[in-house]
Design an enzyme around this catalytic site. Structure first.
Site, PDB file in Angstrom:
ATOM      1  N   LYS A   1      -0.833  -7.330  -3.470  1.00  0.00           N
ATOM      2  CA  LYS A   1      -1.031  -5.866  -4.040  1.00  0.00           C
ATOM      3  C   LYS A   1      -2.387  -5.571  -4.461  1.00  0.00           C
ATOM      4  O   LYS A   1      -3.003  -4.376  -4.127  1.00  0.00           O
ATOM      5  CB  LYS A   1      -0.006  -5.456  -5.089  1.00  0.00           C
TER       6      LYS A   1
ATOM      7  N   GLU B   1      -1.370  -0.438 -13.220  1.00  0.00           N
ATOM      8  CA  GLU B   1      -1.994   0.788 -12.592  1.00  0.00           C
ATOM      9  C   GLU B   1      -1.205   1.991 -13.276  1.00  0.00           C
ATOM     10  O   GLU B   1      -0.135   1.661 -14.019  1.00  0.00           O
ATOM     11  CB  GLU B   1      -1.674   0.873 -11.163  1.00  0.00           C
TER      12      GLU B   1
ATOM     13  N   ASN C   1      13.226   1.464 -10.029  1.00  0.00           N
ATOM     14  CA  ASN C   1      12.163   1.106  -8.917  1.00  0.00           C
ATOM     15  C   ASN C   1      12.812   0.748  -7.717  1.00  0.00           C
ATOM     16  O   ASN C   1      12.398   0.182  -6.748  1.00  0.00           O
ATOM     17  CB  ASN C   1      11.005   0.125  -9.416  1.00  0.00           C
TER      18      ASN C   1
ATOM     19  N   GLU D   1       3.418   2.634   1.960  1.00  0.00           N
ATOM     20  CA  GLU D   1       3.905   3.332   1.123  1.00  0.00           C
ATOM     21  C   GLU D   1       2.768   4.331   0.199  1.00  0.00           C
ATOM     22  O   GLU D   1       1.922   3.700  -0.028  1.00  0.00           O
ATOM     23  CB  GLU D   1       4.741   2.489   0.124  1.00  0.00           C
TER      24      GLU D   1
ATOM     25  N   GLU E   1       1.144   0.536  -1.669  1.00  0.00           N
ATOM     26  CA  GLU E   1       1.247  -0.695  -1.036  1.00  0.00           C
ATOM     27  C   GLU E   1       1.453  -0.933   0.416  1.00  0.00           C
ATOM     28  O   GLU E   1       1.879   0.191   0.937  1.00  0.00           O
ATOM     29  CB  GLU E   1       2.004  -1.824  -1.826  1.00  0.00           C
TER      30      GLU E   1
ATOM     31  N   ASN F   1       3.865  -3.143   3.069  1.00  0.00           N
ATOM     32  CA  ASN F   1       4.790  -3.841   3.285  1.00  0.00           C
ATOM     33  C   ASN F   1       4.571  -4.680   4.914  1.00  0.00           C
ATOM     34  O   ASN F   1       5.056  -3.536   5.938  1.00  0.00           O
ATOM     35  CB  ASN F   1       6.294  -3.290   3.108  1.00  0.00           C
TER      36      ASN F   1
ATOM     37  N   PHE G   1      24.956   0.531 -14.021  1.00  0.00           N
ATOM     38  CA  PHE G   1      24.871   0.069 -12.659  1.00  0.00           C
ATOM     39  C   PHE G   1      24.505  -1.397 -12.582  1.00  0.00           C
ATOM     40  O   PHE G   1      23.747  -2.098 -11.774  1.00  0.00           O
ATOM     41  CB  PHE G   1      23.569   0.866 -12.120  1.00  0.00           C
TER      42      PHE G   1
END
Length: 666
Positions: A116, A200, A235, A275, A288, A290, A348
């Site tokens: 990254k 970041e 996320n 992304e 980033e 992928n 969850f």
């Protein structure tokens, strides 16, 4: 074309690749761990090779084991799916040395984009706008706090080799930066074997929108429009759609061209995804790239008609892309719901166990509607604690967004899963949420709309009335069967009542039902009526019922005095009683739940990573008490209130079940 391909993965993506290989006339080889011996991808493949014990770091991500399976089977190419070794340059190098084709990008592109930090530097050099942040690696927690203060809170702490939401934390203050750094570092080491971390700026109110790119080995590269992935939890993407309801044509073109420029900067070939974070003014920033197939690729396939797996295989074989940018259009709208083995009513948290029932909705591909279900499980199969908790990816397609949502609603209602906790109720709630339906969504949607967690769905009066009508009609069918079985039917005369009280969601509906050959008419005591038609019979777990012309797929379980009915995310205990019994039921005392306020219970099956307190310690509200790892995620358990630890029943390394007592308080 290749004659045999090995799929270096498991679950639904392995099954997905096998389907395309079969369509192309290519034999498939599956690999599997001891835990996956009976898995669906193993059954589907032409050959299968065992590669080790259940933990992924002893099987699926052990390069030597995978290479041995390739040699054993004579596979000419390897498709890595996503996760595991899909973005591992050492694996790509090993394949190259063996003379085996990698169904993915060149090793150099993986190294450049897979990291990254490096990818952000390359993006900047290629003229792609990037999120403000510190590119250097973070040495320790105190360094993370210092850097976070320099950038300004909130910040995103991320694993350099991360993906899929693993190794990511948002920190809003120094304490969260310290804790998030260590948790991200641990998760990164466990999931990727690489614990490097960077930080970041976290942009508030963002949308997560990504561009699908596709390149060949001859310098051709194009973009296949965008996917909106803003419905996220921890996320981790939960709902995706294509196209985005937010982008206009100009922004789409700009994002696509930047994505292609970045791909070409590293000589990218194969399918990949760039992304972006997009703010409310449609300014976009590179996140980033992928260098693999994305989980959510089906929605792109559904709006473009392009099989991405097939294109990846053809590119790996050396073929030129037959597509040009002008050939890529947008046909309709597609939505993907990720079905996870997790309990939405318990924060969850992961759920494991055997699928006692697994009945997906029928897949269809028609002119004005489509339903697709990518899955790697089957009824009777087991959801293991060792791997990602995804059960399936349910996709809908229609000519427009509102119809795609409507198709998804029905598909979720028709999806039967029993034996484990799952997130279908939550997904159904999202589909009915006014903010989602309007397209006004950000990555903070779940956090903002469900700040206290998901507590189920409360249906409106119209829906309750329709369910009451359906339940009374089903109850009549049950009573007729009982009468026949007991011998109470005389000359086909129905000795079955017609007046009932239907109780659901704390509402009572007094009804009178009359039936004919076509259905039933349900009369409510307020003078309204509902017309019910269905071919449901007792014992059938899915009732496809129409009430006043509205199609209602109801999941139905019989109860002593009625039914358990699940619809649109609501889980209802529906009783159907005579008026006298209903009156008496009102006098029954309510059962009081057991007091567990002085216990810390394990909320999901998992492994205790650490215990942060000792017996006799005073703890404060919000203080970390223990960490439990489940399905590759580390979960910190905190004190709900101040207290004193009286007894600790677990220690690091223990495997716990749901509701096992970790510690007790005075």
């Amino acid at each position: 074309m290749f004659k045999k391909i090995l799929i270096a993965n498991r679950g639904e993506i392995a099954c997905r690749v096998i389907k395309t290989a079969r369509k192309m006339g290519i034999k498939s080889v599956a690999i599997y761990s001891d835990a996956d011996r009976e898995a669906l991808h193993v059954k589907m493949a032409d050959e299968a090779v065992n590669i080790g014990p259940p933990p992924a770091n002893q099987s699926y991500i052990v390069i030597d084991n995978v290479m041995e399976a390739i040699r054993k089977t004579g596979a000419e190419a390897v498709h890595p799916g996503y996760g595991f070794l899909s973005e591992n340059s050492k694996f790509a190098a090993a394949l190259e040395a063996e003379g085996v084709a990698f169904v993915g990008p060149p090793r150099g592109a993986i190294e450049a984009m897979g990291d990254k930090i490096t990818s952000k530097k390359i993006a900047q050099e290629a003229g792609v706008s990037t999120v403000p942040g510190v590119m250097g690696l973070i040495e320790d927690a105190e360094d993370a706090v210092k850097i976070s203060n320099e950038i300004g809170y909130p910040v995103m702490i991320k694993a350099s080799a991360g993906g899929g939401g693993k190794g990511m934390r948002v920190a809003w203050n120094d304490g969260e930066a310290r804790e998030g750094f260590q948790s991200s570092k641990n998760e990164a080491a466990n999931s990727f074997g690489d614990d490097r971390i960077f930080i970041e700026k976290f942009i508030t109110q963002p949308r997560h929108i990504e561009i699908q790119v596709l390149g060949d080995k001859h310098g051709n590269c194009l973009y296949l429009n965008e996917r909106e992935c803003s419905i996220q939890r921890r996320n981790q993407k939960v709902v995706e759609e294509a196209p985005s309801p937010f982008l206009d044509a100009q922004t789409r073109k700009s994002m696509g061209e930047q994505a292609v420029a970045l791909a070409q900067a590293v000589d990218y070939c194969s399918a990949g995804t760039v992304e972006f974070i997009v703010d409310g003014e449609r300014n976009f920033y590179f996140l980033e790239m992928n260098t693999r197939l994305q989980v959510e690729h089906p929605v792109t396939e559904l709006i473009t008609g392009i099989d991405l797996v097939e294109q990846m295989i053809r590119v790996a074989y050396g073929e030129k892309l037959k597509l040009k940018q002008k050939d890529i259009g947008i046909n309709g709208w597609s939505i993907e719901s990720r079905l996870y083995a997790e309990d939405p009513y318990r924060g969850f948290l992961p759920s494991i166990g055997r699928l006692s029932r697994y009945r997906p909705p029928a897949e269809v591909a028609e002119k004005d509607r489509a339903v697709r279900n990518d899955t790697g499980v089957f009824e009777g199969g087991e959801i293991s604690m060792y791997y990602d908790p995804m059960i399936a990816k349910l996709c809908s397609w229609a000519p427009n967004r509102s119809d795609a949502i409507a198709i998804m609603r029905d598909a979720l209602d028709e999806f039967e899963i029993e034996g484990i906790g799952h997130n279908i109720p939550f997904l159904a709630a999202v589909m009915d949420h006014p903010r989602f339906m309007s397209g006004d969504i950000t990555t903070a949607f779940i956090e903002e709309e469900y700040p206290d967690g998901f507590e189920g769905v409360t249906l409106g009066d119209d829906a309750l009335r329709r369910i009451a009508a359906a339940a009374s009609a089903m109850h009549r069918v049950v009573e007729i069967r009982r009468a026949r079985v007991s011998g109470r039917m005389d000359n086909h005369e129905r000795i079955v009542g017609t007046d009932w009280v239907v109780t659901l969601q704390d509402r009572n509906f007094a009804v009178e039902i009359s039936a004919d050959r076509e259905g039933s008419t349900v009369n409510f005591d307020d003078g309204t009526t509902c017309r019910v038609t269905s071919d449901w019979v007792p014992g059938r777990s899915l009732a496809l019922i129409e009430v006043d012309g509205t199609r209602m797929p109801l999941k139905v379980d019989g109860r002593t005095e009625g039914f358990r009915i699940r619809y649109r995310g609501a889980d209802l205990d529906v009783t159907v009683r005579t008026q006298r019994i209903a009156e008496l039921a009102e006098l029954m005392p309510e059962k009081i739940a057991a007091d567990t306020s002085k216990l810390l219970l394990c909320p999901m099956p998992g492994l205790v990573v650490s215990i942060a307190v000792s017996e006799g310690d005073e703890v404060q509200e919000g203080q970390a008490l223990a960490s439990v790892e489940a399905m590759k995620m580390e979960n910190v358990l905190r004190a709900e209130r101040a207290g004193v630890v009286s007894k600790i029943n677990a220690r690091a390394g223990d495997s716990l079940a749901v509701d096992d007592v970790i510690m007790e308080f005075e």
